[in-house]
Write a protein that holds these residues in place. Structure first.
Motif, PDB file in Angstrom:
ATOM      1  N   LEU A  24       0.822  -1.202   0.000  1.00 19.45           N
ATOM      2  CA  LEU A  24       0.000   0.000   0.000  1.00 19.45           C
ATOM      3  C   LEU A  24       0.863   1.262   0.000  1.00 19.45           C
ATOM      4  N   LEU A  25       1.924   1.267   0.783  1.00 20.25           N
ATOM      5  CA  LEU A  25       2.804   2.442   0.809  1.00 20.25           C
ATOM      6  C   LEU A  25       3.499   2.631  -0.528  1.00 20.25           C
ATOM      7  N   ASP A  26       3.939   1.542  -1.146  1.00 25.87           N
ATOM      8  CA  ASP A  26       4.586   1.649  -2.452  1.00 25.87           C
ATOM      9  C   ASP A  26       3.625   2.222  -3.486  1.00 25.87           C
ATOM     10  N   LEU A  27       2.382   1.750  -3.453  1.00 25.48           N
ATOM     11  CA  LEU A  27       1.381   2.254  -4.402  1.00 25.48           C
ATOM     12  C   LEU A  27       1.101   3.732  -4.163  1.00 25.48           C
ATOM     13  N   LEU A  28       0.915   4.090  -2.896  1.00 21.98           N
ATOM     14  CA  LEU A  28       0.642   5.488  -2.576  1.00 21.98           C
ATOM     15  C   LEU A  28       1.791   6.385  -3.034  1.00 21.98           C
ATOM     16  N   THR A  29       3.012   5.994  -2.709  1.00 18.05           N
ATOM     17  CA  THR A  29       4.171   6.822  -3.048  1.00 18.05           C
ATOM     18  C   THR A  29       4.341   6.950  -4.553  1.00 18.05           C
ATOM     19  N   VAL A  62      -4.232  16.664  -2.493  1.00 19.36           N
ATOM     20  CA  VAL A  62      -3.505  17.277  -1.375  1.00 19.36           C
ATOM     21  C   VAL A  62      -3.716  16.470  -0.097  1.00 19.36           C
ATOM     22  N   SER A  63      -4.914  15.939   0.098  1.00 19.25           N
ATOM     23  CA  SER A  63      -5.159  15.137   1.307  1.00 19.25           C
ATOM     24  C   SER A  63      -4.321  13.863   1.292  1.00 19.25           C
ATOM     25  N   LEU A  64      -4.142  13.246   0.119  1.00 17.79           N
ATOM     26  CA  LEU A  64      -3.281  12.071   0.019  1.00 17.79           C
ATOM     27  C   LEU A  64      -1.825  12.434   0.311  1.00 17.79           C
ATOM     28  N   LEU A  65      -1.397  13.597  -0.174  1.00 15.66           N
ATOM     29  CA  LEU A  65      -0.039  14.061   0.107  1.00 15.66           C
ATOM     30  C   LEU A  65       0.140  14.328   1.604  1.00 15.66           C
ATOM     31  N   ALA A  66      -0.914  14.855   2.238  1.00 18.71           N
ATOM     32  CA  ALA A  66      -0.837  15.094   3.684  1.00 18.71           C
ATOM     33  C   ALA A  66      -0.713  13.779   4.437  1.00 18.71           C
ATOM     34  N   TYR A  67      -1.433  12.756   3.976  1.00 19.92           N
ATOM     35  CA  TYR A  67      -1.304  11.438   4.621  1.00 19.92           C
ATOM     36  C   TYR A  67       0.087  10.857   4.407  1.00 19.92           C
ATOM     37  N   GLU A  68       0.629  11.030   3.204  1.00 24.10           N
ATOM     38  CA  GLU A  68       2.004  10.600   2.938  1.00 24.10           C
ATOM     39  C   GLU A  68       2.987  11.333   3.854  1.00 24.10           C
ATOM     40  N   HIS A  70       2.310  12.513   6.796  1.00 25.89           N
ATOM     41  CA  HIS A  70       2.089  11.943   8.130  1.00 25.89           C
ATOM     42  C   HIS A  70       2.902  10.662   8.319  1.00 25.89           C
ATOM     43  N   LEU A  71       3.096   9.915   7.241  1.00 24.29           N
ATOM     44  CA  LEU A  71       3.801   8.642   7.335  1.00 24.29           C
ATOM     45  C   LEU A  71       5.314   8.797   7.301  1.00 24.29           C
ATOM     46  N   ASN A  72       5.816   9.770   6.510  1.00 23.87           N
ATOM     47  CA  ASN A  72       7.276   9.836   6.358  1.00 23.87           C
ATOM     48  C   ASN A  72       7.886  11.231   6.403  1.00 23.87           C
ATOM     49  N   ALA A  73       7.057  12.283   6.538  1.00 26.80           N
ATOM     50  CA  ALA A  73       7.559  13.657   6.675  1.00 26.80           C
ATOM     51  C   ALA A  73       8.587  14.018   5.597  1.00 26.80           C
ATOM     52  N   ASP A  74       8.309  13.627   4.367  1.00 28.18           N
ATOM     53  CA  ASP A  74       9.202  13.952   3.252  1.00 28.18           C
ATOM     54  C   ASP A  74       9.139  15.455   2.967  1.00 28.18           C
ATOM     55  N   PRO A  75      10.249  16.191   3.125  1.00 30.65           N
ATOM     56  CA  PRO A  75      10.211  17.636   2.892  1.00 30.65           C
ATOM     57  C   PRO A  75       9.867  18.005   1.461  1.00 30.65           C
ATOM     58  N   GLY A  76      10.028  17.052   0.517  1.00 25.24           N
ATOM     59  CA  GLY A  76       9.674  17.336  -0.864  1.00 25.24           C
ATOM     60  C   GLY A  76       8.181  17.482  -1.097  1.00 25.24           C
ATOM     61  N   LEU A  77       7.367  17.174  -0.083  1.00 24.80           N
ATOM     62  CA  LEU A  77       5.914  17.291  -0.218  1.00 24.80           C
ATOM     63  C   LEU A  77       5.406  18.687   0.129  1.00 24.80           C
ATOM     64  N   ILE A 141      -6.706  16.715   5.524  1.00 22.89           N
ATOM     65  CA  ILE A 141      -5.519  17.573   5.446  1.00 22.89           C
ATOM     66  C   ILE A 141      -5.219  18.144   6.830  1.00 22.89           C
ATOM     67  N   LEU A 142      -6.254  18.532   7.529  1.00 28.55           N
ATOM     68  CA  LEU A 142      -6.073  19.050   8.890  1.00 28.55           C
ATOM     69  C   LEU A 142      -5.605  17.959   9.842  1.00 28.55           C
ATOM     70  N   ARG A 143      -6.107  16.766   9.697  1.00 28.70           N
ATOM     71  CA  ARG A 143      -5.726  15.656  10.575  1.00 28.70           C
ATOM     72  C   ARG A 143      -4.260  15.272  10.416  1.00 28.70           C
ATOM     73  N   PHE A 144      -3.775  15.323   9.190  1.00 33.26           N
ATOM     74  CA  PHE A 144      -2.441  14.775   8.915  1.00 33.26           C
ATOM     75  C   PHE A 144      -1.405  15.829   8.514  1.00 33.26           C
ATOM     76  N   GLY A 145      -1.797  17.097   8.539  1.00 33.03           N
ATOM     77  CA  GLY A 145      -0.913  18.127   8.004  1.00 33.03           C
ATOM     78  C   GLY A 145      -0.076  18.890   9.009  1.00 33.03           C
ATOM     79  N   ASP A 146       0.035  18.402  10.239  1.00 35.35           N
ATOM     80  CA  ASP A 146       0.875  19.107  11.223  1.00 35.35           C
ATOM     81  C   ASP A 146       2.306  19.225  10.695  1.00 35.35           C
ATOM     82  N   GLY A 147       2.826  20.462  10.691  1.00 35.87           N
ATOM     83  CA  GLY A 147       4.174  20.711  10.192  1.00 35.87           C
ATOM     84  C   GLY A 147       4.251  20.870   8.699  1.00 35.87           C
ATOM     85  N   LEU A 148       3.169  20.579   8.008  1.00 39.20           N
ATOM     86  CA  LEU A 148       3.122  20.682   6.549  1.00 39.20           C
ATOM     87  C   LEU A 148       2.454  21.970   6.105  1.00 39.20           C
ATOM     88  N   LEU A 149       1.455  22.409   6.885  1.00 42.24           N
ATOM     89  CA  LEU A 149       0.657  23.580   6.532  1.00 42.24           C
ATOM     90  C   LEU A 149       1.203  24.825   7.215  1.00 42.24           C
TER      91      LEU A 149
END
Length: 615
Positions: A24-29, A62-68, A70-77, A141-149
């Motif tokens: 699932l993570l591979d597919l999402l990414t 954007v919500s999918l990117l926020a969930y991503e 949340h999982l790995n905090a990739d700064p490229g997002l 986006i609000l649930r998973f976007g801490d540090g992103l928004l």
């Protein structure tokens, strides 16, 4: 005329969907990497050329990117997310009423909403669910976007979510399409947004919103459920059960429970899941519905079916669907559209394996053993048989012919009685019916016996009858291991007949239809449709005009009923059918029918105990 055999798009059990964390993570990414690569210069994630279901798309990605994140905090997002949000705020928020919107309670409210189609006045009926979807995206986006928004984005999203909620519950009629899946989604959005507002310091506002959402469920949604065969289920689009949206509703009410802990959602979801399971054949096939009577979605259906397959300990994952549509997200050309993005997040949040095996069942409304099943309606009339790797539908059960024609013996004078027997090797179901025949009341007893590979039906009538008594075999519809093909010809004692041969009839001891072999003690008769002079060939399934069509497209084309949005009602189209291929197993001299459904192997030997049950 064509002899081509249409292929069903329902080619796979939904349990073949990816379930492991790694998959699932591979597919999402990988999907999100493609989305970022194609992000427009203006920040849009909308798929080029898509005109419908678009108003929430960028926000969904954007919500999918926020969930991503949340999982790995990739700064490229960070940059793609913020550009996507800016695009949505700039280009996808509408505050003027869409021309022609029929369900507004308050006009010129000025509150933001999301459009189903960006063109003013085009399909405004789709704006309500699109706005609800956008609400759910904003919540995630609000649930998973801490540090992103940015702080500005977070405050703007909270305010936008509040506006979407008010537009859906105050400015408009609630659930204007009478679609339970949409209404339950709105409740989830309101309850989760209420929690977010409370956590942001607006406790009273948040608690009030959550309470209002719960009232909507208890007062507006729950009372509209229908009941069939002992189970309450959610209706869709003013038309009862639906092949596609009913499984989506199961996902939504399951998520409502998982997200809030409110046990009423769990109780109602269980009822709905048991009803879905009852209806499904052993192969995962079912038909009949208000918007879709055969076709089904994928990613929105996974969570509910998977959760309840485990909770009930049965293989709800046999639900047959289209593997070409991604199991994990709505996508176009491998790029997420953003539509139904929340269901992708939910199925990853609540990851489970599928329950690994199915259960045999011999109950009032279902006989299931091995690879064979029979599903009965509330009057104990069968409407779906799976045997010989073939789905048999439509016009199944005892009949009687006289000078006025053929009569199905389905008009019960009293409640039918059912007896079930299982001894390990065999499962037997015997139905005792008292029905209104053409010349009075008659008693009919029918036994269904299976060893798990072959089904034998034995039916007898108590009274002496004039004319012919027999059993309608049903219409062999789809055959073969998925992807199954439509049955378009039969072979009767070695003689082949195309189902388009107008009015042709064959009688023999054995009939082959695809993988299915039928045999009868007094033979099997197959009669093709006769389109009368001046008649409409589209009114007859398997006529030369319709043999190349599957059930769903045929039903949609011929349906004369439309919902308020102009969408045809497929179940009504199928119900208006004037004729199709007729398969009959007449009784022998003793007024008893013996009929075997199988795969060419030797039919079941009738058990002495069954013969005694039938007298």
């Amino acid at each position: 005329m064509t002899n081509e055999r249409p292929i069903s798009p329902l080619d796979s059990a939904i349990s073949t969907s990816p379930t492991s964390v790694e998959d699932l993570l591979d597919l999402l990414t990988s999907h999100l990497a493609r989305a970022i690569a194609r992000q427009g210069a203006d920040g849009s994630f909308d798929v080029a050329g898509r005109e419908l279901d678009v108003g929430d798309n960028t926000l969904g990605v954007v919500s999918l990117l926020a969930y991503e994140w949340h999982l790995n905090a990739d700064p490229g997002l960070v940059e793609p997310v913020r550009r996507g949000l800016d695009f949505h705020f700039r280009q996808r928020i509408f505050v003027t009423d869409n021309p022609g919107t029929p369900f507004l309670r308050v006009r010129d409210s000025g509150l933001p909403y999301a459009r189903y189609c960006l063109t003013p006045g085009r399909i405004p009926g789709g704006d309500w669910p699109t706005t609800v979807w956008a609400l759910l995206h904003a919540v995630n986006i609000l649930r998973f976007g801490d540090g992103l928004l940015t702080d500005q984005h977070r405050l703007a999203l909270l305010d936008l979510g509040r506006s979407y909620w008010r537009w859906s519950t105050e400015v408009t009629d609630f659930d204007p399409q009478d679609a339970s899946n949409q209404a339950i989604a709105c409740v989830i959005g309101g309850m989760q947004l209420g929690d977010l507002l409370a956590a942001a310091g607006e406790r009273e506002v948040g608690e009030s919103m959550r309470a209002a959402a719960m009232r909507l469920y208890l007062e507006k949604i729950r009372p509209t459920r229908a009941t069939d065969r002992g189970y309450a289920y959610f209706q869709e689009h003013s038309g009862g059960f639906d092949q596609n949206y009913s499984a989506i509703a199961l996902t939504f009410v399951t998520e409502a429970y998982l997200a809030t802990g409110e046990t009423v959602f769990a109780a109602d979801a269980e009822q709905h899941a048991r009803y879905l399971n009852l209806r499904m054949s052993v192969s995962g096939f079912d038909y009949g519905g208000a918007r879709h009577n055969e076709e089904r979605d994928n990613s929105p259906n996974v969570l509910g079916l998977r959760f309840w397959s485990n909770a009930l300990g049965d293989d709800l994952g046999r639900y047959r669907t289209d593997s070409s549509r991604a199991f994990h997200m709505d996508s176009a050309d491998g790029v997420p559209t953003g539509h139904f993005a929340f269901t992708t997040i939910w199925l990853m949040e609540h990851r489970q394996e599928w329950w690994p095996s199915g259960r045999d069942e011999n109950s009032r409304y279902k006989l299931r053993k091995g690879t064979t099943s029979v599903v009965f309606d509330e009057s104990l009339v069968p409407y779906s048989i799976t045997a010989g790797q073939t789905e048999i539908i439509h016009q199944i059960g005892p009949y009687w012919t006289d000078e006025h024609g053929l009569h199905r013996l389905t008009n019960l004078v009293s409640v039918a009685r059912s007896e079930e027997y299982t001894d390990g090797q065999y499962a037997v179901k015997v139905i005792h019916s008292v029905v209104q025949g053409p010349h009075g009341v008659v008693g009919v007893r029918t036994a269904y016996m299976t060893d798990g590979t072959t089904l034998t039906v034995m039916s007898t009538v108590d009274n002496e009858v004039s004319g012919e008594f027999g059993y309608l075999v049903g219409l062999p519809y789809l055959t073969g291991t998925p992807p199954a093909s439509k049955v378009t010809s039969v072979t009767c004692d070695g003689v082949r007949m195309n189902l388009t041969d107008d009015g042709r009839s064959l009688t023999g001891s054995a009939v082959t239809a695809g993988e299915l072999t039928l045999s009868g003690g007094a033979g099997i008769r197959v009669t093709n449709v006769t389109v009368p002079a001046g008649g409409d060939p589209m009114s007859y399934f398997n006529s030369a005009a319709t043999v190349g069509m599957l059930l769903e497209p045929y039903s949609l084309i011929v349906s004369k009923e439309r919902d308020p949005w102009g969408v045809p009602h497929p179940a009504a189209g199928w119900a208006a059918l004037q004729g199709t291929t007729l398969l009959q197993a007449p009784a022998g001299p003793d007024r008893t029918v013996i009929l075997h459904y199988g795969t060419g192997k030797s039919p079941l030997t009738l058990d002495v105990s069954v013969l005694k049950l039938l007298g």
